[in-house]
Design an enzyme around this catalytic site. Structure first.
Site, PDB file in Angstrom:
ATOM      1  N   GLU A 243      -0.537  -6.120   3.616  1.00 48.31           N
ATOM      2  CA  GLU A 243      -1.197  -4.704   3.195  1.00 48.31           C
ATOM      3  C   GLU A 243      -2.191  -4.748   4.308  1.00 48.31           C
ATOM      4  O   GLU A 243      -2.940  -4.235   4.041  1.00 48.31           O
ATOM      5  CB  GLU A 243      -1.491  -4.954   2.220  1.00 48.31           C
ATOM      6  CG  GLU A 243      -0.449  -5.508   0.388  1.00 48.31           C
ATOM      7  CD  GLU A 243       0.579  -3.923   0.688  1.00 48.31           C
ATOM      8  OE1 GLU A 243       0.057  -3.283   0.712  1.00 48.31           O
ATOM      9  OE2 GLU A 243       1.410  -4.563  -0.575  1.00 48.31           O
TER      10      GLU A 243
ATOM     11  N   TYR B 140       2.130  -1.297  -7.759  1.00 49.53           N
ATOM     12  CA  TYR B 140       2.669  -0.505  -7.747  1.00 49.53           C
ATOM     13  C   TYR B 140       3.258   0.755  -7.114  1.00 49.53           C
ATOM     14  O   TYR B 140       3.475   1.965  -6.779  1.00 49.53           O
ATOM     15  CB  TYR B 140       1.382   0.809  -8.193  1.00 49.53           C
ATOM     16  CG  TYR B 140       0.269   0.500  -6.919  1.00 49.53           C
ATOM     17  CD1 TYR B 140       0.407   2.858  -6.026  1.00 49.53           C
ATOM     18  CD2 TYR B 140      -0.374  -0.091  -6.857  1.00 49.53           C
ATOM     19  CE1 TYR B 140      -0.648   1.676  -4.972  1.00 49.53           C
ATOM     20  CE2 TYR B 140      -2.051   0.074  -5.035  1.00 49.53           C
ATOM     21  CZ  TYR B 140      -1.099   0.946  -4.487  1.00 49.53           C
ATOM     22  OH  TYR B 140      -2.155   1.210  -3.391  1.00 49.53           O
ATOM     23  N   GLY B 141       3.098   0.360  -5.421  1.00 48.27           N
ATOM     24  CA  GLY B 141       4.467   0.870  -4.531  1.00 48.27           C
ATOM     25  C   GLY B 141       5.829   0.266  -3.913  1.00 48.27           C
ATOM     26  O   GLY B 141       6.766  -0.445  -4.381  1.00 48.27           O
ATOM     27  N   THR B 142       5.513   0.183  -3.062  1.00 54.61           N
ATOM     28  CA  THR B 142       6.951  -0.155  -2.424  1.00 54.61           C
ATOM     29  C   THR B 142       7.406  -1.431  -2.660  1.00 54.61           C
ATOM     30  O   THR B 142       8.391  -2.299  -2.010  1.00 54.61           O
ATOM     31  CB  THR B 142       7.308   0.108  -0.968  1.00 54.61           C
ATOM     32  OG1 THR B 142       5.939  -0.664  -0.385  1.00 54.61           O
ATOM     33  CG2 THR B 142       6.356   1.187  -0.137  1.00 54.61           C
ATOM     34  N   LEU B 143       6.301  -2.372  -3.552  1.00 53.44           N
ATOM     35  CA  LEU B 143       6.370  -3.892  -3.398  1.00 53.44           C
ATOM     36  C   LEU B 143       7.350  -3.957  -4.998  1.00 53.44           C
ATOM     37  O   LEU B 143       7.582  -5.238  -5.068  1.00 53.44           O
ATOM     38  CB  LEU B 143       6.285  -4.484  -3.331  1.00 53.44           C
ATOM     39  CG  LEU B 143       5.150  -4.661  -1.863  1.00 53.44           C
ATOM     40  CD1 LEU B 143       3.783  -5.602  -2.198  1.00 53.44           C
ATOM     41  CD2 LEU B 143       5.929  -6.019  -1.276  1.00 53.44           C
TER      42      LEU B 143
END
Length: 156
Positions: A82, A7-10
Site C-alpha cells: 500500500e 475496501y478496494g482491490t484486495l
C-alpha cells in the site's frame, strides 16, 4: 493477529485479492463484512484508476468492505504493498460489522457493544486537492458502472 479492513482491490473477486490468499506473504483470515462507522470519500483516481479512501471523516459515504485477521508478516506485506506511509497511511478506524463469519471469534464481534470493531484501514491524507471533487462511492468494484478499469501493477 491484527484486524484489517479492506475496501478496494484486495477484496474477494477483485484484482489484488490473490495477495490476501498467498501464504508466502503471510496469513490473512476472512472474518466478515462491514462498513466504516464514519463517512469517508472513496474515489477512483490517478492514471491507474486506484481506489482511495480520503481521510476526511464526516464527508462521503459509509464505505463497505471486508474484515480480515492478519499476522505480522501479512501486515508488513500490506504496508509495503500500500506504499505506507507515503501513498496510504495505516490508521485505526471503527468498523460496523454487517456479517460475521469468523470461526471461534463470532462472540468477539457481538461482544463489542453495538457490533463495532477497531480495524486498521489504509486511507490517505496525502492526495492532490482536486481528488476531493471526484465522484464518491460507497463500495468499490474494479468492473463497476464507473467504467474506470484498474491497471494491475504488472501492467504499468
Amino acid at each position: 493477529m491484527a484486524r484489517v479492513f479492506v475496501y478496494g482491490t484486495l477484496k474477494k473477486g477483485q484484482p489484488n485479492y490473490k495477495h490476501m490468499i498467498n501464504r508466502a506473504k503471510g496469513l490473512a483470515k476472512f472474518q466478515g463484512r462491514g462498513h466504516t462507522v464514519e463517512k469517508y470519500p472513496l474515489v477512483i483516481a490517478g492514471k491507474y484508476n486506484i481506489p482511495y479512501m480520503l481521510n476526511i471523516p464526516g464527508t462521503g459515504h459509509h464505505i463497505a468492505g471486508e474484515i480480515y485477521s492478519v499476522d505480522e508478516q501479512m501486515l508488513q506485506f500490506l504496508d509495503e504493498f500500500e506504499g505506507c506511509p507515503d501513498m496510504y497511511q495505516r490508521t485505526l478506524m471503527r468498523i460496523q460489522v454487517v456479517e460475521w463469519e469468523g470461526k471461534g471469534g463470532a462472540g468477539e464481534a457481538r461482544a463489542a457493544a453495538d457490533g463495532v470493531l477497531e480495524c486498521f484501514v489504509y486511507s490517505t491524507a496525502t492526495y492532490p486537492p482536486e481528488w476531493v471533487g471526484l465522484p464518491y462511492y460507497d463500495s468499490y468494484d474494479s468492473s463497476g458502472k464507473h467504467g474506470l478499469s484498474y491497471v494491475l501493477r504488472e501492467s504499468r
